[in-house]
Design an enzyme around this catalytic site. Structure first.
Site, PDB file in Angstrom:
ATOM      1  N   ARG A 213     -23.564   1.940   5.562  1.00 47.00           N
ATOM      2  CA  ARG A 213     -22.030   1.482   7.031  1.00 47.00           C
ATOM      3  C   ARG A 213     -21.331   1.862   6.712  1.00 47.00           C
ATOM      4  NH1 ARG A 213     -18.493  -3.035   5.445  1.00 47.00           N
ATOM      5  NH2 ARG A 213     -18.500  -1.688   3.537  1.00 47.00           N
TER       6      ARG A 213
ATOM      7  N   ARG B 207     -24.446   2.219  -1.112  1.00 45.11           N
ATOM      8  CA  ARG B 207     -24.946   0.938  -1.065  1.00 45.11           C
ATOM      9  C   ARG B 207     -25.806   1.201   0.634  1.00 45.11           C
ATOM     10  NH1 ARG B 207     -18.956  -2.510  -1.316  1.00 45.11           N
ATOM     11  NH2 ARG B 207     -18.771  -1.425   0.157  1.00 45.11           N
TER      12      ARG B 207
ATOM     13  N   ARG C 267       1.103  -0.756   0.094  1.00 46.21           N
ATOM     14  CA  ARG C 267      -0.140  -0.176  -0.441  1.00 46.21           C
ATOM     15  C   ARG C 267       0.232   1.257   0.408  1.00 46.21           C
ATOM     16  NH1 ARG C 267      -4.858  -0.458   3.761  1.00 46.21           N
ATOM     17  NH2 ARG C 267      -2.722  -0.140   5.318  1.00 46.21           N
TER      18      ARG C 267
ATOM     19  N   ARG D 273     -11.021   7.951   3.028  1.00 45.73           N
ATOM     20  CA  ARG D 273      -9.896   6.972   2.682  1.00 45.73           C
ATOM     21  C   ARG D 273      -9.810   6.917   0.930  1.00 45.73           C
ATOM     22  NH1 ARG D 273     -14.929   2.372   2.431  1.00 45.73           N
ATOM     23  NH2 ARG D 273     -13.272   0.979   1.332  1.00 45.73           N
TER      24      ARG D 273
END
Ligand SMILES: [Zn+2]
Length: 226
Positions: free
Chosen positions: A163, A130, A91, A174
């Site tokens: 969520r 979502r 990453r 993010r």
């Protein structure tokens, strides 16, 4: 046939998970995500696993250095010596250097780094739409795959929630981390002639077809050279 040693790269929500599933079933590759490797280490109760568990229990992020050691341990088992698909690692450039060392020590090379790209706004649209069922983890999308009745799971009638990970502000955060830490890897792998780019805003079938075609060409090229 030459082995396939692959790394998946790309922002959250670009469709990496879907492509990973397909590549695993196409080529029978062992799949290693950072989450899976850490969970396995914890289950085995290795020294490293115990250390990682401490961070997880405290609700803290497992440090990069510990993740690198967990990956190294995984590779030392030899399970990945006939090919692998890595997702979520490396990453950072630091982790990429660790991966290079691990592979070099085992006499192996990366075949390709598959970068699946998607614009930030598209990622936010996909993830923030979502809705997850509070009971059975059934997943819907307000735009692309809506439930029959607003806010209710088709399968078990449970309430659908968004969520925390999927909230737009969290997704933006993010993405910021991705641009900051992970994007430098794109150049790093490009300069090593390992990067293959794919447009994640195409359909999963199209992306999958393009990945297969590019990998086939690359393998052919490698075999001619050997
Ligand atoms: Zn449900």
């Amino acid at each position: 046939m030459s082995e396939l040693n692959l790394v998946l790269l790309g922002p959250p929500g670009a469709g990496k998970g879907t492509q990973a599933d397909r590549l695993v079933s196409d080529f029978g590759l062992p799949y290693y995500s950072t989450g899976i490797i850490l969970r396995e280490a914890v289950a085995e109760e290795s020294e490293l696993g115990k250390e990682a568990k401490q961070y997880m229990d405290d609700g803290e992020l497992v440090p990069d250095e510990l993740i690198s050691r967990a990956v190294a341990e995984r590779f030392e088992s030899g399970d990945a010596d006939n090919g692998f698909l890595l997702d979520g690692f490396p990453r950072t450039i630091g982790q990429a250097e660790v991966l290079d060392e691990i592979l070099e020590s085992r006499g192996r090379n990366l075949t390709a780094v598959l970068l699946i790209e998607a614009p930030d706004d598209e990622v936010v649209r996909r993830l923030s739409g979502r809705r997850t069922c509070a009971k059975g983890n059934h997943v819907y999308h307000v735009e692309f795959d809506p439930p029959k009745h607003d806010g209710v799971c088709d399968q078990d009638g449970s309430r659908l929630i968004q969520r925390d990970d999927d909230k737009p502000e969290t997704v933006r955060k993010r993405l910021a981390v991705y641009h900051d830490q992970t994007e430098p890897l794109i150049e790093w792998y490009e300069s090593r002639d390992l990067l293959m780019r794919f447009d994640g805003s195409r359909s999963p079938d199209e992306v999958h077809g393009l990945i297969r075609a590019k990998l086939a060409a690359k393998r052919l090229e490698d075999e001619v050279q050997q």
